[in-house]
Scaffold this motif. Sequence first.
Motif, PDB file in Angstrom:
ATOM      1  N   HIS A 135       0.834  -1.210   0.000  1.00 41.90           N
ATOM      2  CA  HIS A 135       0.000   0.000   0.000  1.00 41.90           C
ATOM      3  C   HIS A 135       0.870   1.262   0.000  1.00 41.90           C
ATOM      4  O   HIS A 135       0.566   2.234  -0.689  1.00 41.90           O
ATOM      5  CB  HIS A 135      -0.901  -0.036   1.238  1.00 41.90           C
ATOM      6  CG  HIS A 135      -1.861   1.099   1.346  1.00 41.90           C
ATOM      7  ND1 HIS A 135      -2.930   1.264   0.478  1.00 41.90           N
ATOM      8  CD2 HIS A 135      -1.926   2.147   2.230  1.00 41.90           C
ATOM      9  CE1 HIS A 135      -3.614   2.347   0.817  1.00 41.90           C
ATOM     10  NE2 HIS A 135      -3.019   2.903   1.871  1.00 41.90           N
ATOM     11  N   ALA A 281      -4.284   4.294  10.915  1.00 45.10           N
ATOM     12  CA  ALA A 281      -5.579   3.638  10.704  1.00 45.10           C
ATOM     13  C   ALA A 281      -5.694   2.368  11.543  1.00 45.10           C
ATOM     14  O   ALA A 281      -6.778   2.000  11.987  1.00 45.10           O
ATOM     15  CB  ALA A 281      -5.767   3.324   9.225  1.00 45.10           C
ATOM     16  N   ASN A 314      -4.600   5.969   5.795  1.00 44.94           N
ATOM     17  CA  ASN A 314      -5.808   5.508   5.094  1.00 44.94           C
ATOM     18  C   ASN A 314      -5.812   3.997   4.828  1.00 44.94           C
ATOM     19  O   ASN A 314      -6.690   3.483   4.130  1.00 44.94           O
ATOM     20  CB  ASN A 314      -6.014   6.286   3.777  1.00 44.94           C
ATOM     21  CG  ASN A 314      -4.884   6.078   2.773  1.00 44.94           C
ATOM     22  OD1 ASN A 314      -4.259   5.021   2.724  1.00 44.94           O
ATOM     23  ND2 ASN A 314      -4.621   7.100   1.964  1.00 44.94           N
ATOM     24  N   ASN A 316      -6.695   0.284   5.534  1.00 51.58           N
ATOM     25  CA  ASN A 316      -7.836  -0.288   6.259  1.00 51.58           C
ATOM     26  C   ASN A 316      -7.592  -1.659   6.866  1.00 51.58           C
ATOM     27  O   ASN A 316      -8.491  -2.243   7.457  1.00 51.58           O
ATOM     28  CB  ASN A 316      -9.049  -0.380   5.314  1.00 51.58           C
ATOM     29  CG  ASN A 316      -9.572   0.982   4.930  1.00 51.58           C
ATOM     30  OD1 ASN A 316      -9.634   1.878   5.773  1.00 51.58           O
ATOM     31  ND2 ASN A 316      -9.927   1.171   3.671  1.00 51.58           N
ATOM     32  N   GLU A 319      -8.509  -8.498   5.669  1.00 49.14           N
ATOM     33  CA  GLU A 319      -9.671  -9.300   6.058  1.00 49.14           C
ATOM     34  C   GLU A 319      -9.237 -10.406   7.025  1.00 49.14           C
ATOM     35  O   GLU A 319      -8.162 -10.975   6.892  1.00 49.14           O
ATOM     36  CB  GLU A 319     -10.317  -9.915   4.807  1.00 49.14           C
ATOM     37  CG  GLU A 319     -11.654 -10.567   5.093  1.00 49.14           C
ATOM     38  CD  GLU A 319     -12.279 -11.172   3.836  1.00 49.14           C
ATOM     39  OE1 GLU A 319     -13.463 -11.549   3.903  1.00 49.14           O
ATOM     40  OE2 GLU A 319     -11.582 -11.283   2.802  1.00 49.14           O
ATOM     41  N   GLU A 323     -10.955  -7.736  12.323  1.00 47.24           N
ATOM     42  CA  GLU A 323     -11.884  -7.069  11.406  1.00 47.24           C
ATOM     43  C   GLU A 323     -13.224  -6.835  12.117  1.00 47.24           C
ATOM     44  O   GLU A 323     -13.904  -7.776  12.511  1.00 47.24           O
ATOM     45  CB  GLU A 323     -12.076  -7.961  10.172  1.00 47.24           C
ATOM     46  CG  GLU A 323     -13.054  -7.445   9.156  1.00 47.24           C
ATOM     47  CD  GLU A 323     -13.349  -8.465   8.064  1.00 47.24           C
ATOM     48  OE1 GLU A 323     -14.014  -8.094   7.084  1.00 47.24           O
ATOM     49  OE2 GLU A 323     -12.939  -9.635   8.201  1.00 47.24           O
TER      50      GLU A 323
END
Length: 456
Positions: A135, A281, A314, A316, A319, A323
Amino acid sequence: MSACAEMTKRINKMKRLIILGGGESGVGTALLGKAKGYEVFVSDKGKIKDKYKNVLLNNEIEFEDEQHTEIKILNADIVMKSPGIPDKVALVKRIREAGIKVVSEIEFASKFTESILIAITGSNGKTTTATLTHHLLHQDLDVGLAGNIGDSFAKQILEKNHDNYVLEISSFQLDDIIDFKPKIAILTNITPDHLDRYDYKFENYIASKFRVVENQTEDDYFIYDADDEVILEYLKRHQIQSKKLPFSLTKVVDEGAYLDKNNIVITIDNNKIIMPTNNLALEGKHNVKNAMAASTVAHLLKIRKQTIRESLENFNGVEHRLEHVLKINKVQYINDSKATNVNATYFALESMDAPTVWIVGGVDKGNEYRELFPFVNEKVKAIICLGTDNAKLIESFGNMVDVVVETQYMSEAVKIAYKLASAGDNVLLSPACASFDLFENYEDRGRQFKNAVRNL
């Protein structure tokens, strides 16, 4: 076709590549092997999924499933073994006894790329760190994400061949490397895991993790957790050739990353950058470490400071790793299915800020639960054991909480949790165990949890 590709085909002409395992890494290797001029045969003791069978059929690659035909396997020049197949399997022993080279996908595929390789391993945090590193890099660089994530490394080399690769790598994959040499290696931490694959000897597992640096030279980099006593003890006793870049929450380091109040300070070759952690985040101390490791890579590869900061703010998460699924009647349901060992569950329980109904259990890999006792005493109000054999869990935690329930169905586990939880509580799926007794994999387990929560 380029002159280089023609040369590769001539060199490898008629070499026989046998692939054990018809999953993502196996089929990706088959495609790359065929493109590079190998005679390829894929063999899987289990059933190959239709989506992979169709790829093999469409590319005219010979395969078999639900059996291993030894006469077709033992005439190999090289065998690529799926990481899920242990060395103690009789067929693998016979292959090695025949003097046939056995490699992992990352070893085979790395021969066919000149890309910068960033290899990330560790008992916990490697998926988050790999995804976060990708990322941070992808806005400014051409970078692929592979290994245990997404499309296989081999397939990406064949179809895209990015300039850079972030690779999440397990100890099983490292067991079968020979020349694999990443430019940047990251070791997030080492805690006991998969000991059933390492003769229940922690030192064997530690040595496997450190294979990520064994081919590195002084021109390469090794990023590691300087708060991890296991790593530090190994480094005292073994010489590492690459340049060390430690990261730490508790001590100041001259080169690498450390925490100064609420700032991450990263220094490489006297070039310092400072990243605030206030707006990260991802929550939790372990995620500050993941951010340190990923940011150190980004700083090494000359990513702009502003890009690193914005990307940290930013991102996130991944999964099945802490979560947040839904809040129902003021109860937060949290999916941490990726916690397949005790240390991962340690981080999950540590981060709980409310009374917790804990869903735990699966295939025990030689777990020692003692380090969880303080959190269970302090934070857990009820335990739901989700596995075929829960005896060890009940023995370990039965006297610590008033309610311990057993089940073998995710839907039932979630319904029980719904009844036990009160407003303001958490319901946490953090199994501390592998998933293979009741589920296809940890993803299947996590998806079933989320579906059950949504059906409440």
